[in-house]
Design a protein around this motif. Structure first.
Motif, PDB file in Angstrom:
ATOM      1  N   PHE A   1      13.606  -5.367   1.375  1.00 31.85           N
ATOM      2  CA  PHE A   1      12.927  -4.276   1.908  1.00 31.85           C
ATOM      3  C   PHE A   1      11.684  -3.814   1.004  1.00 31.85           C
ATOM      4  CE2 PHE A   1      17.007  -2.573   3.667  1.00 31.85           C
ATOM      5  CZ  PHE A   1      16.968  -3.110   5.240  1.00 31.85           C
ATOM      6  N   SER A   2      11.579  -4.748  -0.006  1.00 29.12           N
ATOM      7  CA  SER A   2      10.262  -4.171  -0.965  1.00 29.12           C
ATOM      8  C   SER A   2       8.918  -4.114  -0.214  1.00 29.12           C
ATOM      9  CB  SER A   2      10.095  -5.185  -2.039  1.00 29.12           C
ATOM     10  OG  SER A   2      11.560  -4.999  -2.920  1.00 29.12           O
ATOM     11  N   LYS A   3       8.820  -5.251   0.756  1.00 32.39           N
ATOM     12  CA  LYS A   3       7.303  -5.135   1.405  1.00 32.39           C
ATOM     13  C   LYS A   3       7.370  -4.515   2.704  1.00 32.39           C
ATOM     14  CE  LYS A   3       6.250  -7.913  -1.983  1.00 32.39           C
ATOM     15  NZ  LYS A   3       7.372  -7.959  -2.513  1.00 32.39           N
ATOM     16  N   VAL A   4       8.738  -4.088   3.260  1.00 31.70           N
ATOM     17  CA  VAL A   4       8.501  -3.340   4.646  1.00 31.70           C
ATOM     18  C   VAL A   4       8.983  -2.075   4.681  1.00 31.70           C
ATOM     19  CG1 VAL A   4       8.816  -5.753   5.806  1.00 31.70           C
ATOM     20  CG2 VAL A   4      10.699  -4.229   5.134  1.00 31.70           C
ATOM     21  N   MET A   5       9.665  -1.563   3.520  1.00 28.20           N
ATOM     22  CA  MET A   5      10.172  -0.063   3.386  1.00 28.20           C
ATOM     23  C   MET A   5       9.843   0.306   1.877  1.00 28.20           C
ATOM     24  SD  MET A   5      13.992   1.269   3.650  1.00 28.20           S
ATOM     25  CE  MET A   5      14.461   0.484   5.193  1.00 28.20           C
ATOM     26  N   ALA A   6       9.928  -0.062   1.008  1.00 26.26           N
ATOM     27  CA  ALA A   6       9.432   0.457  -0.332  1.00 26.26           C
ATOM     28  C   ALA A   6      10.273  -0.469  -1.418  1.00 26.26           C
ATOM     29  CB  ALA A   6       9.846   1.822  -0.632  1.00 26.26           C
ATOM     30  N   PRO A   7       9.248  -0.932  -2.425  1.00 22.89           N
ATOM     31  CA  PRO A   7       9.822  -1.853  -3.432  1.00 22.89           C
ATOM     32  C   PRO A   7      10.595  -1.137  -4.697  1.00 22.89           C
ATOM     33  CG  PRO A   7       7.608  -1.345  -3.803  1.00 22.89           C
ATOM     34  CD  PRO A   7       7.723  -1.002  -2.431  1.00 22.89           C
TER      35      PRO A   7
ATOM     36  N   ALA B   1       0.836  -1.159  -0.094  1.00 16.14           N
ATOM     37  CA  ALA B   1       0.231   0.073  -0.134  1.00 16.14           C
ATOM     38  C   ALA B   1       0.798   1.171   0.030  1.00 16.14           C
ATOM     39  CB  ALA B   1      -0.791  -0.076   1.233  1.00 16.14           C
ATOM     40  N   PRO B   2       0.794   1.887  -0.959  1.00 16.07           N
ATOM     41  CA  PRO B   2       1.616   3.187  -1.008  1.00 16.07           C
ATOM     42  C   PRO B   2       1.517   4.159  -0.118  1.00 16.07           C
ATOM     43  CG  PRO B   2       0.054   3.058  -2.875  1.00 16.07           C
ATOM     44  CD  PRO B   2      -0.016   2.084  -2.339  1.00 16.07           C
ATOM     45  N   GLU B   3       0.422   4.273   0.313  1.00 15.75           N
ATOM     46  CA  GLU B   3      -0.243   5.504   1.525  1.00 15.75           C
ATOM     47  C   GLU B   3       0.820   5.028   2.906  1.00 15.75           C
ATOM     48  OE1 GLU B   3      -3.501   2.533   1.824  1.00 15.75           O
ATOM     49  OE2 GLU B   3      -2.162   3.140   0.258  1.00 15.75           O
ATOM     50  N   LEU B   4       1.225   3.822   2.915  1.00 20.63           N
ATOM     51  CA  LEU B   4       2.101   3.487   4.136  1.00 20.63           C
ATOM     52  C   LEU B   4       3.299   3.432   4.171  1.00 20.63           C
ATOM     53  CD1 LEU B   4      -0.612   0.348   5.162  1.00 20.63           C
ATOM     54  CD2 LEU B   4      -0.648   2.758   5.932  1.00 20.63           C
ATOM     55  N   PHE B   5       3.826   3.813   2.829  1.00 22.07           N
ATOM     56  CA  PHE B   5       5.269   4.064   2.785  1.00 22.07           C
ATOM     57  C   PHE B   5       5.612   5.167   3.745  1.00 22.07           C
ATOM     58  CE2 PHE B   5       5.153   2.797  -1.892  1.00 22.07           C
ATOM     59  CZ  PHE B   5       5.022   1.377  -1.525  1.00 22.07           C
ATOM     60  N   ASP B   6       6.711   5.020   4.572  1.00 20.41           N
ATOM     61  CA  ASP B   6       7.285   6.407   5.171  1.00 20.41           C
ATOM     62  C   ASP B   6       7.908   7.085   4.244  1.00 20.41           C
ATOM     63  OD1 ASP B   6       8.367   7.802   7.150  1.00 20.41           O
ATOM     64  OD2 ASP B   6       9.653   6.513   8.096  1.00 20.41           O
ATOM     65  N   ALA B   7       7.459   7.861   3.381  1.00 20.66           N
ATOM     66  CA  ALA B   7       8.298   8.581   2.494  1.00 20.66           C
ATOM     67  C   ALA B   7       8.954   9.605   2.839  1.00 20.66           C
ATOM     68  CB  ALA B   7       7.112   9.228   1.415  1.00 20.66           C
ATOM     69  N   ASP B   8       8.443  10.350   4.221  1.00 18.88           N
ATOM     70  CA  ASP B   8       9.098  11.314   4.655  1.00 18.88           C
ATOM     71  C   ASP B   8      10.385  10.687   5.233  1.00 18.88           C
ATOM     72  OD1 ASP B   8       7.147  13.322   4.018  1.00 18.88           O
ATOM     73  OD2 ASP B   8       6.454  13.176   6.157  1.00 18.88           O
ATOM     74  N   GLY B   9      10.327   9.772   5.829  1.00 20.47           N
ATOM     75  CA  GLY B   9      11.499   9.479   6.445  1.00 20.47           C
ATOM     76  C   GLY B   9      12.534   8.634   5.580  1.00 20.47           C
ATOM     77  N   ILE B  10      11.950   8.264   4.368  1.00 18.07           N
ATOM     78  CA  ILE B  10      12.852   7.925   3.419  1.00 18.07           C
ATOM     79  C   ILE B  10      13.524   8.823   2.767  1.00 18.07           C
ATOM     80  CG2 ILE B  10      13.251   6.548   1.115  1.00 18.07           C
ATOM     81  CD1 ILE B  10      11.094   4.804   2.134  1.00 18.07           C
ATOM     82  N   ALA B  11      12.706  10.034   2.514  1.00 16.97           N
ATOM     83  CA  ALA B  11      13.198  11.317   1.883  1.00 16.97           C
ATOM     84  C   ALA B  11      14.349  11.935   2.651  1.00 16.97           C
ATOM     85  CB  ALA B  11      12.282  12.123   1.475  1.00 16.97           C
TER      86      ALA B  11
END
Length: 411
Positions: A248-254, A52-62
């Motif tokens: 990390f694809s399923k727990v962080m981001a694919p 689910a893309p809305e659950l990615f920690d986009a801010d933390g990864i950025a």
């Protein structure tokens, strides 16, 4: 022909040499084909294995990327070692050890997604004609990787709890395979988990008969209920013959395309040589950003949040299946992961039914491509993590209408 001679017309030119036999014999991914057909936003897509893309920690990864590029841009944008960035390998070793398998950073090879790990292992281990044992049904892209290597793929019979250890023992004795490939925890496509006793039996069979075990674990951290089952790699007898794959694809981001393999030294070195020929190394900036993320954030807490949401979505799908599927259907109840497996009564053929269902703006993956041989055409895979509970309920309503052939299609 000299430089002054005109080129031959295309109709008279000699044909180019053919593709390699392996490229001609192995087809593309039906899942990717379905996703291309169902890319319209109005489609409720149970077909893809998409987090689910809305659950990615986009801010933390950025933030991790910004820090790496601000503090060490020359290193982040430079070539790296084939084995992987030391900081990331150290973090991965620590996480693996914390889950019950003592690991040194040098035990690990970072790969461009765990899918690459499968390709590297096929290159390092398999000669054309070698036998590979797989689960029945099996992760589709593994069948592709072994097929491209020219392997003979044989399915191990099993049940709702996974492969049958006695059947495995018989096949190992009879077929003399090179390796067994398994996704023992929240398997793709069935969602089932192999019990601890069967894992110990698999390790024992490999130790007695000389067999590599490739244990793929992309979903193991996504547990919603029940107790964690130790890796096959942690069982006595499996230590020197098990390759453990992580991602990390399923727990962080694919989109990071970060995976890894843990393997005995000789095989790991062979995979590193294969990786040098494939892509030299996994992108440095992605590795450093992932290492920085692990240092600055609590990935385990993030995974718990994601798993909580996914568990609610699994429950929403389970709640609606009885009304959506025909009488006499059966389905799995996974304790985690991303997938649910269903079997319709005869004479339903889920491949033949798919176009009718897609016309109602919903999609699934037919089960047939997941079988090495003799497919069960009444089966299908449903991914429940990408949609909200409300979207799942609507998608199942459409699915039921499509399977029953009711009413007018939505388009």
């Amino acid at each position: 022909m000299t430089a002054t001679e005109p080129a031959l017309p295309a109709a008279l030119a000699a044909p180019t040499p053919p593709l390699a036999a392996r490229a001609r014999s192995v087809g593309g991914s039906p899942v990717r084909d379905i996703l291309a057909v169902t890319a319209r936003p109005e489609v409720i897509n149970f077909a893809g294995g998409l987090p689910a893309p809305e659950l990615f920690d986009a801010d933390g990864i950025a933030a991790a990327y910004r820090a790496v590029l601000a503090e060490a841009p020359a290193r982040a944008l430079q070539y790296s070692t084939t084995e992987g960035e030391p900081a990331l390998r150290a973090a991965l070793a620590e996480r693996t050890g914390a889950r019950g398998l003592p690991t040194d950073p040098d035990d690990l090879l970072v790969t461009t997604g765990s899918q690459q790990a499968l390709s590297l292992l096929a290159t390092a281990l398999l000669e054309p004609g070698d036998t590979v044992l797989v689960e029945n049904p099996c992760y589709l892209a593994a069948l592709q990787a072994f097929g491209l290597a020219g392997a003979r793929v044989v399915a191990v019979p099993g049940d709702e709890r996974g492969l049958d250890p006695e059947a495995l023992e018989d096949l190992v004795v009879r077929e003399r395979p090179k390796l067994l490939y398994t996704v023992p925890t929240f398997q793709n496509p069935t969602g089932r988990t192999l019990p601890a006793a069967r894992r110990a039996a698999v390790a024992g069979t490999a130790a007695r008969h000389g067999l590599w075990i490739v244990e793929d674990d992309p979903y193991g951290e996504l547990r919603y209920e029940g107790e964690r089952v130790p890796w096959i790699a942690a069982h006595p007898g499996a230590e020197d013959r098990t390759v453990l794959l992580g991602s990390f694809s399923k727990v962080m981001a694919p989109g990071l395309r970060l995976g890894w393999l843990r393997a005995p030294a000789g095989l790991r070195r062979a995979c590193a040589v294969a990786k040098q020929a494939a892509d030299l190394h996994t992108p440095t900036v992605n590795q450093l950003a992932a290492a920085r993320y692990l240092a600055d954030h609590d990935l385990d807490a993030h995974v718990r949040r994601v798993a909580g949401v996914y568990g609610e979505r699994r429950d929403a799908m389970l709640a609606g299946l009885a009304a959506a599927l025909p009488d006499g259907s059966a389905w799995s109840r996974p304790e985690g992961g991303m997938f649910l497996w269903a079997r319709l009564p005869e004479p339903y053929d889920t491949t033949a039914l798919l176009p009718r269902v897609v016309r109602r703006d919903v999609a699934y993956v037919p089960g047939a491509p997941f079988y090495a041989a003799d497919p069960d055409r009444s089966t299908l895979r449903l991914c429940f993590v990408t949609q909200t509970p409300e979207e799942i309920a609507e998608g199942l309503r459409r699915l039921g209408a499509g399977l029953r052939g009711e009413g007018t299609p939505r388009r």
